[in-house]
Design an enzyme around this catalytic site. Structure first.
Site, PDB file in Angstrom:
ATOM      1  N   LYS A 111       5.621  16.158  -0.601  1.00 29.11           N
ATOM      2  CA  LYS A 111       5.534  15.707   0.789  1.00 29.11           C
ATOM      3  C   LYS A 111       6.674  16.274   1.640  1.00 29.11           C
ATOM      4  CE  LYS A 111       2.666  11.730  -0.108  1.00 29.11           C
ATOM      5  NZ  LYS A 111       2.438  11.920  -1.573  1.00 29.11           N
TER       6      LYS A 111
HETATM    7  C1  LIG Z   1       1.225  11.910  -2.203  1.00 20.83           C
HETATM    8  C2  LIG Z   1       1.222  12.446  -3.587  1.00 20.83           C
HETATM    9  C3  LIG Z   1       0.028  12.900  -4.218  1.00 20.83           C
HETATM   10  C4  LIG Z   1      -1.323  12.811  -3.550  1.00 20.83           C
HETATM   11  O1  LIG Z   1      -1.461  13.715  -2.480  1.00 20.83           O
HETATM   12  P1  LIG Z   1      -2.665  13.560  -1.431  1.00 20.83           P
HETATM   13  O2  LIG Z   1      -2.384  14.538  -0.357  1.00 20.83           O
HETATM   14  O3  LIG Z   1      -2.595  12.124  -0.942  1.00 20.83           O
HETATM   15  O4  LIG Z   1      -3.942  13.823  -2.145  1.00 20.83           O
HETATM   16  C5  LIG Z   1       0.126  13.432  -5.492  1.00 20.83           C
HETATM   17  N1  LIG Z   1       1.303  13.495  -6.149  1.00 20.83           N
HETATM   18  C6  LIG Z   1       2.461  13.067  -5.584  1.00 20.83           C
HETATM   19  C7  LIG Z   1       3.715  13.144  -6.363  1.00 20.83           C
HETATM   20  C8  LIG Z   1       2.465  12.539  -4.288  1.00 20.83           C
HETATM   21  O5  LIG Z   1       3.623  12.106  -3.750  1.00 20.83           O
END
Ligand SMILES: *Cc1c(COP(=O)(O)O)cnc(C)c1O
Length: 459
Positions: free
Chosen positions: A108
Site C-alpha cells: 500500500k
Molecule cells: C491490502 C492488502 C492486500 C489486498 O489488496 P487489495 O488491493 O485489497 O486486493 C493483500 N496483501 C496485503 C499485505 C495487503 O496489505
C-alpha cells in the site's frame, strides 16, 4: 483526461477533483473516460521516471510534468531498495516482485506515498485543507499515516479496533510523532470503526465543516499508482507473463487489468484468496455471494465484498453506469451477483484464474519456500505463491509467472516463525519500533464520542 462514475449519474471530473473526491456523489467509483496506451519505457529509466511517464497519462493537464516527476521522485525515494520493487526468482518460471520495501512494509506504500504527496500539492495550490478519516484493520492505516505525516495541508485521524491488530501494525501507527496525525483505538471491531467513518461521511454538515476526505482503496489515484509496477515487471521479463495477486478488495489486481488493457503483455491474472474466497468462487464457479468474514493468517485479505470489483463490473457492462448501479442494488438486497454468459466469456474465461489457500496450506507454503529457496514469505504473499503452485499442478497456468509480494515477512513475524522457526527481523529503518513511545486515544464504541473527538482534536 476526464473521470466518469461507474454508476453513471455523478458529473465527470478532472484528475485532481477525482483525487480529492474519492467516492463519486452517486456512490460510484471514478474511472478514466478512456484507457490510454502504455508508452514504451525509455532506456535507463528509473522506477520514478517510469512512474511519472505512466501517471502523466492519467493526470492530463491537471498537474505539470515537472510536478508529477518531483512527486514520484520524492515518493519512491522513501523505499529501501534502489529498484523500488525488485524482482526475485523462485524457480525457472516463477518470480516474486517485492512491493514491500516502503516505509510501512506493505504494498500500500507504493500508492499512498504518492497519493499523500499529490493531496498536499493540490490542496496547497487551491489554498484548502482536508481531514482524512479512515478505519483500518492494520495495513491501510499505517501506510496512510506515513503517506501524509509530512503534509502541511492534511490532517488525519485513523480508527482501529482496540486489541485486534498485530503489535507491529499498531506501533507503526501509534509511534508516528506528527502534529497532523491522530490514532484512535475504538473498543469495538473493524466493522464498528468502518461504520463510524461512513456515518461521519453521511453527516453532510459535519463532512462539510471538517472537509472530510478519504484515501481508502476506492480512490482512483491508488489504483492508478499501482499500474506502474505491472508495467515495470513486463518491461523486465520477456512477455507474455502471468501475474498472481494476493487479493482482498480487488484494487491491486484491477490495476493489473488496467495495465493489460493499456497493452502490457500480461496473459493470466491470478486472483489468490484465503478462506475468505468470494473472488475465487466468482471466477471458478460463477458464484458471487457474500458470507461472513472469517479471521485468517492473512488479515489484509479478510474481506466479505471486494469494493473495487465495481470497476470491472462497469467494464463488463459496456460502461453502462445505470446497469451497474442496478446490479449492485440487487447484490445488496439479495447478497448474490450474477453476470451473463457472454460477459464471462469476454472478461473472465481465459483471462482470470483463481485459487484459494486455507491457513494450513499457507503455513506449508511458507515452510516449503523457505526450505527450497531460503526466502521468507509473509502469509499474504504465501497465499499467492501457493495459488501459483496449485494452478501449475492442475496444468492451467503455464509460462513465466510473477507473484506480487504484498507484505514484508517481518510485518507478520508470528506466522513466519510458526512455519519456519525463524523470526524475521525488522529492517533497519524500523529497528527501534518497539522502543519508541506510543501515542493514541482509547474511545468507546460510540459514534457521538468518536465524532466529537474528530471534530475537536485539531482545533
Ligand atoms: C491490502 C492488502 C492486500 C489486498 O489488496 P487489495 O488491493 O485489497 O486486493 C493483500 N496483501 C496485503 C499485505 C495487503 O496489505
Amino acid at each position: 483526461m476526464r473521470y466518469v462514475s461507474t454508476r453513471g449519474v455523478a458529473p465527470a471530473l478532472g484528475f485532481t477533483d477525482a483525487l480529492l473526491a474519492g467516492l463519486a456523489t452517486d456512490g460510484g467509483l471514478y474511472v478514466p473516460e478512456s484507457w490510454p496506451q502504455l508508452p514504451p519505457r525509455m532506456p535507463g529509466a528509473t522506477y520514478a521516471q517510469r512512474a511519472a511517464q505512466i501517471i502523466q497519462l492519467f493526470v492530463g493537464d491537471d498537474l505539470p510534468a515537472a510536478t508529477v516527476q518531483r512527486l514520484c521522485d520524492e515518493a519512491y525515494a522513501t523505499f529501501a531498495h534502489p529498484a523500488v520493487v525488485p524482482l526475485v526468482q523462485l524457480d525457472d518460471e516463477h518470480f516474486v516482485q517485492e512491493l514491500f520495501h516502503g516505509p510501512t512494509l506493505a504494498f500500500k506504500d507504493v500508492a499512498l506515498q504518492l497519493v499523500g504527496r499529490m493531496f498536499d500539492e493540490v490542496l496547497r495550490a487551491r489554498g484548502q485543507r482536508v481531514t482524512i478519516v479512515g478505519a483500518t484493520s492494520g495495513d491501510t492505516g499505517s501506510a496512510a499515516i506515513d503517506g501524509v505525516k509530512a503534509c502541511a495541508n492534511v490532517d488525519i485521524v485513523i480508527l482501529y479496533p482496540n486489541g485486534r491488530t498485530s503489535d507491529v501494525q499498531r506501533r507503526q501507527m501509534t509511534t508516528v510523532q506528527a502534529p497532523n496525525v491522530r490514532v484512535v483505538a475504538v473498543d469495538g471491531t473493524f466493522d464498528d470503526c468502518q461504520d463510524m467513518v461512513k456515518a461521519m461521511f453521511n453527516d453532510a454538515p459535519f463532512r462539510e465543516r471538517m472537509q472530510l476526505s478519504a484515501v481508502n482503496s476506492i480512490n482512483w489515484a491508488r489504483v492508478m499508482a499501482q499500474v506502474v509496477y505491472y508495467a515495470v515487471l513486463t518491461d523486465l521479463l520477456a512477455g507474455p507473463v502471468n501475474v498472481c495477486v494476493p487479493s482482498g478488495n480487488f484494487g491491486n489486481v484491477f490495476s493489473g487489468w488496467i495495465a493489460r488493457r493499456m497493452g502490457a503483455p500480461i496473459d493470466q491474472l491470478v486472483v489468490a484468496a484465503n478462506a475468505n474466497d468470494i473472488l475465487e468462487r466468482f471466477i471458478n464457479h460463477n458464484d458471487m455471494s457474500a458470507v461472513p468474514v472469517v479471521p485468517s493468517l492473512s488479515p489484509s485479505m479478510d474481506i466479505q465484498v471486494s469494493s473495487n470489483f465495481e470497476r470491472l463490473l462497469f467494464e463488463m457492462n459496456g460502461r453502462d453506469g445505470g446497469m451497474t448501479a442496478e446490479q449492485l442494488q440487487r447484490f445488496r438486497t439479495s447478497g448474490r451477483l450474477s453476470i451473463e454468459a457472454d460477459q464471462r466469456d469476454e472478461f473472465i474465461t481465459g483471462r482470470f484464474q483463481a485459487a484459494r489457500l486455507d491457513d494450513t496450506e499457507t503455513l506449508a507454503t511458507i515452510a516449503r519456500t523457505y526450505a527450497e529457496t531460503g526466502m521468507l514469505l509473509d502469509p499474504h504473499t504465501a497465499v499467492g505463491v501457493g495459488a501459483v503452485g496449485k494452478l501449475r499442478a492442475a496444468g492451467t497456468l503455464r509460462g513465466t509467472t510473477v507473484t506480487l509480494a504484498t507484505a514484508h515477512p517481518a510485518k507478520f513475524p508470528d506466522a513466519v516463525e510458526r512455519a519456519t522457526g525463524v523470526r524475521p527481523p525488522l529492517p533497519a529503518h524500523l529497528a527501534d519500533l518497539f522502543e519508541l513511545p506510543e501515542q493514541f486515544t482509547v474511545l468507546p464504541n460510540d459514534l457521538a464520542a468518536v465524532q466529537q473527538y474528530v471534530g475537536s482534536t485539531f482545533l
